[in-house]
Motif scaffolding. Structure first.
Motif, PDB file in Angstrom:
ATOM      1  N   ILE A  96       0.849  -1.202   0.000  1.00 51.55           N
ATOM      2  CA  ILE A  96       0.000   0.000   0.000  1.00 51.55           C
ATOM      3  C   ILE A  96       0.879   1.243   0.000  1.00 51.55           C
ATOM      4  O   ILE A  96       0.636   2.192  -0.756  1.00 51.55           O
ATOM      5  N   LEU A  97       1.903   1.248   0.837  1.00 48.23           N
ATOM      6  CA  LEU A  97       2.795   2.406   0.910  1.00 48.23           C
ATOM      7  C   LEU A  97       3.545   2.607  -0.408  1.00 48.23           C
ATOM      8  O   LEU A  97       3.732   3.739  -0.863  1.00 48.23           O
ATOM      9  N   GLN A  98       3.944   1.514  -1.058  1.00 51.47           N
ATOM     10  CA  GLN A  98       4.634   1.619  -2.346  1.00 51.47           C
ATOM     11  C   GLN A  98       3.707   2.208  -3.413  1.00 51.47           C
ATOM     12  O   GLN A  98       4.122   3.066  -4.197  1.00 51.47           O
ATOM     13  N   ARG A  99       2.463   1.772  -3.398  1.00 53.67           N
ATOM     14  CA  ARG A  99       1.505   2.311  -4.380  1.00 53.67           C
ATOM     15  C   ARG A  99       1.239   3.787  -4.125  1.00 53.67           C
ATOM     16  O   ARG A  99       1.124   4.576  -5.065  1.00 53.67           O
ATOM     17  N   ALA A 100       1.128   4.145  -2.853  1.00 52.50           N
ATOM     18  CA  ALA A 100       0.907   5.562  -2.510  1.00 52.50           C
ATOM     19  C   ALA A 100       2.091   6.399  -2.978  1.00 52.50           C
ATOM     20  O   ALA A 100       1.913   7.489  -3.544  1.00 52.50           O
ATOM     21  N   TYR A 101       3.298   5.893  -2.763  1.00 53.31           N
ATOM     22  CA  TYR A 101       4.488   6.628  -3.211  1.00 53.31           C
ATOM     23  C   TYR A 101       4.484   6.771  -4.738  1.00 53.31           C
ATOM     24  O   TYR A 101       4.777   7.846  -5.265  1.00 53.31           O
ATOM     25  N   ASN A 102       4.183   5.681  -5.426  1.00 55.45           N
ATOM     26  CA  ASN A 102       4.188   5.723  -6.898  1.00 55.45           C
ATOM     27  C   ASN A 102       3.196   6.749  -7.435  1.00 55.45           C
ATOM     28  O   ASN A 102       3.443   7.393  -8.458  1.00 55.45           O
ATOM     29  N   LEU A 103       2.051   6.935  -6.746  1.00 54.90           N
ATOM     30  CA  LEU A 103       1.057   7.915  -7.171  1.00 54.90           C
ATOM     31  C   LEU A 103       1.436   9.335  -6.751  1.00 54.90           C
ATOM     32  O   LEU A 103       1.188  10.292  -7.484  1.00 54.90           O
ATOM     33  N   LEU A 104       2.033   9.464  -5.548  1.00 52.42           N
ATOM     34  CA  LEU A 104       2.310  10.793  -4.987  1.00 52.42           C
ATOM     35  C   LEU A 104       3.740  10.867  -4.430  1.00 52.42           C
ATOM     36  O   LEU A 104       3.935  11.053  -3.223  1.00 52.42           O
ATOM     37  N   PRO A 105       4.754  10.738  -5.281  1.00 48.66           N
ATOM     38  CA  PRO A 105       6.127  10.718  -4.773  1.00 48.66           C
ATOM     39  C   PRO A 105       6.548  12.011  -4.066  1.00 48.66           C
ATOM     40  O   PRO A 105       7.212  11.981  -3.038  1.00 48.66           O
ATOM     41  N   HIS A 106       6.126  13.155  -4.600  1.00 44.88           N
ATOM     42  CA  HIS A 106       6.544  14.439  -4.005  1.00 44.88           C
ATOM     43  C   HIS A 106       5.815  14.694  -2.684  1.00 44.88           C
ATOM     44  O   HIS A 106       6.409  15.222  -1.741  1.00 44.88           O
ATOM     45  N   SER A 107       4.554  14.321  -2.604  1.00 46.47           N
ATOM     46  CA  SER A 107       3.794  14.488  -1.355  1.00 46.47           C
ATOM     47  C   SER A 107       4.347  13.570  -0.271  1.00 46.47           C
ATOM     48  O   SER A 107       4.454  13.960   0.894  1.00 46.47           O
TER      49      SER A 107
END
Length: 195
Positions: free
Chosen positions: A64-75
């Motif tokens: 889940i954290l990897q997917r969140a990063y992939n969608l919002l790397p700067h945030s």
């Protein structure tokens, strides 16, 4: 039963030394060396997480954290830099899921040591811990602040290196026809009840 594996850490039981440590930790520390984390550092730390590892209390898996990063790397990077800049990490993210696992062959034993305590920290906290450790380690090595006799928590070194250094030291003494004595200590459970 959990009290056997953890310490209370309550302020009312603090001695003067503990009170001083708490006071120092309440004061934000900033130095010129505090460089913001890069998106690459955050990405590498998140993608290095073990996908099979049990998540913490909130059930946020590494996937889940990897997917969140992939969608919002700067945030995501901004969130971790906010923790670094403010020296603050939400107490809810520090909560651990704690379980006891019975050691094999000890199922019928009444001894409290039959349990192997396992705690599962929040995945987001795991990432912050990893990037902080990487930054501190990099700073220690680049500034030559690490002892050459430090083998634990040092990249490309192991207990084999420590044993070989001891062997070489002993061999030099023997070659000089001197006497040598070695005392080895195993400190079992030394940090089980550390404050």
């Amino acid at each position: 039963m959990i009290e056997h594996f953890t310490t209370a850490g309550e302020e009312e039981t603090d001695n003067d030394h503990h009170k001083l440590i708490r006071a120092q930790n309440e004061t934000p520390v900033t130095t010129e060396d505090d460089k913001p984390f890069t998106t690459v550092e955050i990405r590498d730390a998140i993608h290095a997480l073990n996908r099979n590892k049990t998540p913490g209390e909130y059930g946020i898996t590494s996937e889940i954290l990897q997917r969140a990063y992939n969608l919002l790397p700067h945030s995501t990077t901004a969130m971790y830099n906010g923790c670094l800049r403010t020296t603050y990490f939400s107490i809810t993210c520090k909560t651990e899921k704690f379980i006891r696992i019975v050691k094999p062959g000890k199922e019928t034993c009444d001894d409290i040591r039959k349990y192997r305590p396992k705690s599962f920290i929040n995945t987001a906290a795991n990432v912050l811990e990893k990037i902080l450790i990487n930054s501190i380690t990099q700073h220690m090595h680049s500034s030559s602040l690490m002892s050459k006799n430090q083998y634990g928590f040092t990249p490309q070194t192991s207990t084999v290196d420590a044993v070989m250094a001891l062997k070489d030291y002993v061999q030099d003494i023997i070659n000089d026809r001197q006497y040598v004595a070695v005392i080895s200590l195993e400190v079992k459970g030394a940090f089980d009840a550390a404050w």
